[in-house]
Design an enzyme around this catalytic site. Structure first.
Site, mmCIF file in Angstrom:
data_model
loop_
_atom_site.group_PDB
_atom_site.id
_atom_site.type_symbol
_atom_site.label_atom_id
_atom_site.label_comp_id
_atom_site.label_asym_id
_atom_site.label_seq_id
_atom_site.Cartn_x
_atom_site.Cartn_y
_atom_site.Cartn_z
ATOM 1 N N ASN A 12 0.937 -1.384 0.119
ATOM 2 C CA ASN A 12 -0.067 -0.141 0.095
ATOM 3 C C ASN A 12 0.889 1.226 0.135
ATOM 4 O O ASN A 12 1.643 1.662 1.047
ATOM 5 C CB ASN A 12 -1.043 -0.080 1.421
ATOM 6 N N TRP A 13 0.940 1.832 -1.183
ATOM 7 C CA TRP A 13 1.908 2.901 -1.285
ATOM 8 C C TRP A 13 1.296 4.455 -0.413
ATOM 9 O O TRP A 13 2.157 5.287 -0.358
ATOM 10 C CB TRP A 13 2.143 3.519 -2.620
ATOM 11 N N LYS A 14 0.052 4.172 -0.114
ATOM 12 C CA LYS A 14 -0.516 5.297 0.365
ATOM 13 C C LYS A 14 -0.259 6.834 -0.582
ATOM 14 O O LYS A 14 -0.361 6.650 -1.612
ATOM 15 C CB LYS A 14 0.019 5.768 1.807
ATOM 16 N N HIS A 98 -9.522 0.911 5.109
ATOM 17 C CA HIS A 98 -8.367 1.172 5.750
ATOM 18 C C HIS A 98 -8.416 2.201 6.925
ATOM 19 O O HIS A 98 -8.991 3.110 6.700
ATOM 20 C CB HIS A 98 -7.176 1.743 4.604
ATOM 21 N N GLU A 100 -6.610 4.660 7.974
ATOM 22 C CA GLU A 100 -6.477 6.150 7.601
ATOM 23 C C GLU A 100 -7.666 6.503 6.849
ATOM 24 O O GLU A 100 -8.040 7.721 7.175
ATOM 25 C CB GLU A 100 -5.076 6.146 6.751
ATOM 26 N N GLU A 168 -5.317 -5.045 10.489
ATOM 27 C CA GLU A 168 -4.116 -4.010 10.756
ATOM 28 C C GLU A 168 -4.567 -3.490 11.957
ATOM 29 O O GLU A 168 -5.495 -2.630 12.344
ATOM 30 C CB GLU A 168 -4.279 -3.091 9.668
ATOM 31 N N GLY A 174 2.696 1.829 10.809
ATOM 32 C CA GLY A 174 3.784 3.129 10.579
ATOM 33 C C GLY A 174 4.520 3.212 11.902
ATOM 34 O O GLY A 174 5.170 4.171 12.015
ATOM 35 N N SER A 213 3.401 -2.377 10.207
ATOM 36 C CA SER A 213 5.008 -2.413 10.560
ATOM 37 C C SER A 213 5.550 -3.917 10.254
ATOM 38 O O SER A 213 6.579 -4.380 10.900
ATOM 39 C CB SER A 213 5.278 -2.075 12.019
ATOM 40 N N GLY A 234 2.914 -1.133 4.255
ATOM 41 C CA GLY A 234 2.698 0.135 3.856
ATOM 42 C C GLY A 234 4.193 0.656 3.598
ATOM 43 O O GLY A 234 4.725 0.402 2.394
ATOM 44 N N GLY A 235 4.972 1.187 4.487
ATOM 45 C CA GLY A 235 6.319 1.882 4.329
ATOM 46 C C GLY A 235 7.181 1.018 3.443
ATOM 47 O O GLY A 235 7.940 1.540 2.710
HETATM 48 C C1 PEP Z 1 -0.800 0.136 6.055
HETATM 49 O O1 PEP Z 1 -0.869 1.487 6.352
HETATM 50 O O2 PEP Z 1 -1.486 -0.614 5.687
HETATM 51 C C2 PEP Z 1 0.343 -0.295 6.556
HETATM 52 C C3 PEP Z 1 0.631 -1.648 7.212
HETATM 53 O O3 PEP Z 1 1.455 0.290 7.016
HETATM 54 P P1 PEP Z 1 2.946 -0.155 7.552
HETATM 55 O O4 PEP Z 1 3.392 -1.154 6.954
HETATM 56 O O5 PEP Z 1 3.806 1.206 7.080
HETATM 57 O O6 PEP Z 1 2.895 -0.163 8.876
#
Ligand code: PEP
Length: 251
Positions: A12-14, A98, A100, A168, A174, A213, A234-235
């Site tokens: 997920n590049w957000k 999600h 967010e 999640e 994050g 994470s 994500g990241g």
């Molecule tokens: C996400 O936002 O879906 C996510 C899992 O982020 P991260 O891996 O950066 O915690």
């Protein structure tokens, strides 16, 4: 015995990336172990504006998804994008609900439910996100909160082919913090229980991803947990080396 669920690794590049991200994507394609596609799926969900450009290239082992969609197919919804538009731009999936989106745009289970139906209408695979806050975890409510989100966000008619769930924990996104494998196992078991209860044999086939994470260093441990059928990243999905490190942990 039921067939094993095929592992799915989703990036997920957000709100990150640009047209130059094509190079990172090419590095992912180049670095992907050729054996990967025989055992698992890999997907990137870039900002919608980049979908057509990134997904429109040569045939690639990487699948594409959107990060959200409107529940209507078209109309007066300034700034929104429909499931049909994502499909036309090269997506075959869409992340929905999600945390967010739930926090920044006030999306609750009812709207996520409508968006899942929109994804199905357009022929997209919805990846429905659920997860508890830190306060809910500390109050020992994680499994119950998540079970309620699964019940309320997912419409009738879900199958192993047309739905993916992503657990999640919000406090893990994050932050570099992850639940213990035992905690992940407990919540995934409770999601599986609700899916089986609602969808019978199909419930057993629905993939449940873990997200929050995930890094190359912890991916193998998390992917080995019972009922963890992949990862939502994500990241660490923004850099080919990290994302491939996670994907290859599935081999
Ligand atoms: C996400 O936002 O879906 C996510 C899992 O982020 P991260 O891996 O950066 O915690």
């Amino acid at each position: 015995m039921a067939a094993p669920r095929r592992v799915l690794i989703v990036g997920n590049w957000k709100m990150n990336g640009s047209r130059q991200s094509k190079q990172e994507l090419e590095a992912m394609v180049k670095g992907l172990n050729p054996a990967f596609s025989s055992v698992a799926d890999i997907m990137v969900c870039p900002p919608a504006i980049l979908l057509a450009e990134l997904a429109g290239g040569a045939v690639s082992p990487i699948r594409f998804g959107g990060q959200d969609c409107h529940h209507n197919a078209s109309g007066a919804h300034t700034g929104d994008i429909s499931a049909e538009m994502l499909k036309e731009s090269g997506a075959d999936s869409v992340i929905l609900g999600h945390s967010e989106r739930r926090a920044d745009h006030g999306e609750g289970d009812a709207i996520v439910h409508a968006k899942v139906k929109a994804a199905w209408r357009a022929g997209l695979l919805p990846i429905v996100c659920v997860g508890e806050t830190l306060e809910q975890r500390d109050a020992d409510e994680a499994a119950a909160v998540v079970a309620r989100q699964v019940r309320q966000s997912i419409p009738e008619g879900a199958t192993g082919e047309n739905l993916v769930v992503a657990y999640e924990p919000i406090w893990a996104i994050g932050t570099g913090r992850t639940p213990t494998p035992e905690d992940v196992a407990q919540v995934h078991a409770s999601i599986r229980h609700v899916l089986n209860e609602r969808f019978g044999e199909e419930g057993e086939k629905i993939r449940i991803l873990y997200g929050g994470s995930v890094k190359p260093e912890n991916a193998k441990t998390l992917l080995a947990v019972a009922n963890v059928d992949g990862a939502l990243v994500g990241g660490a999905s923004l850099k080919a080396e990290d994302f491939l490190g996670i994907a290859h942990a599935a081999l």
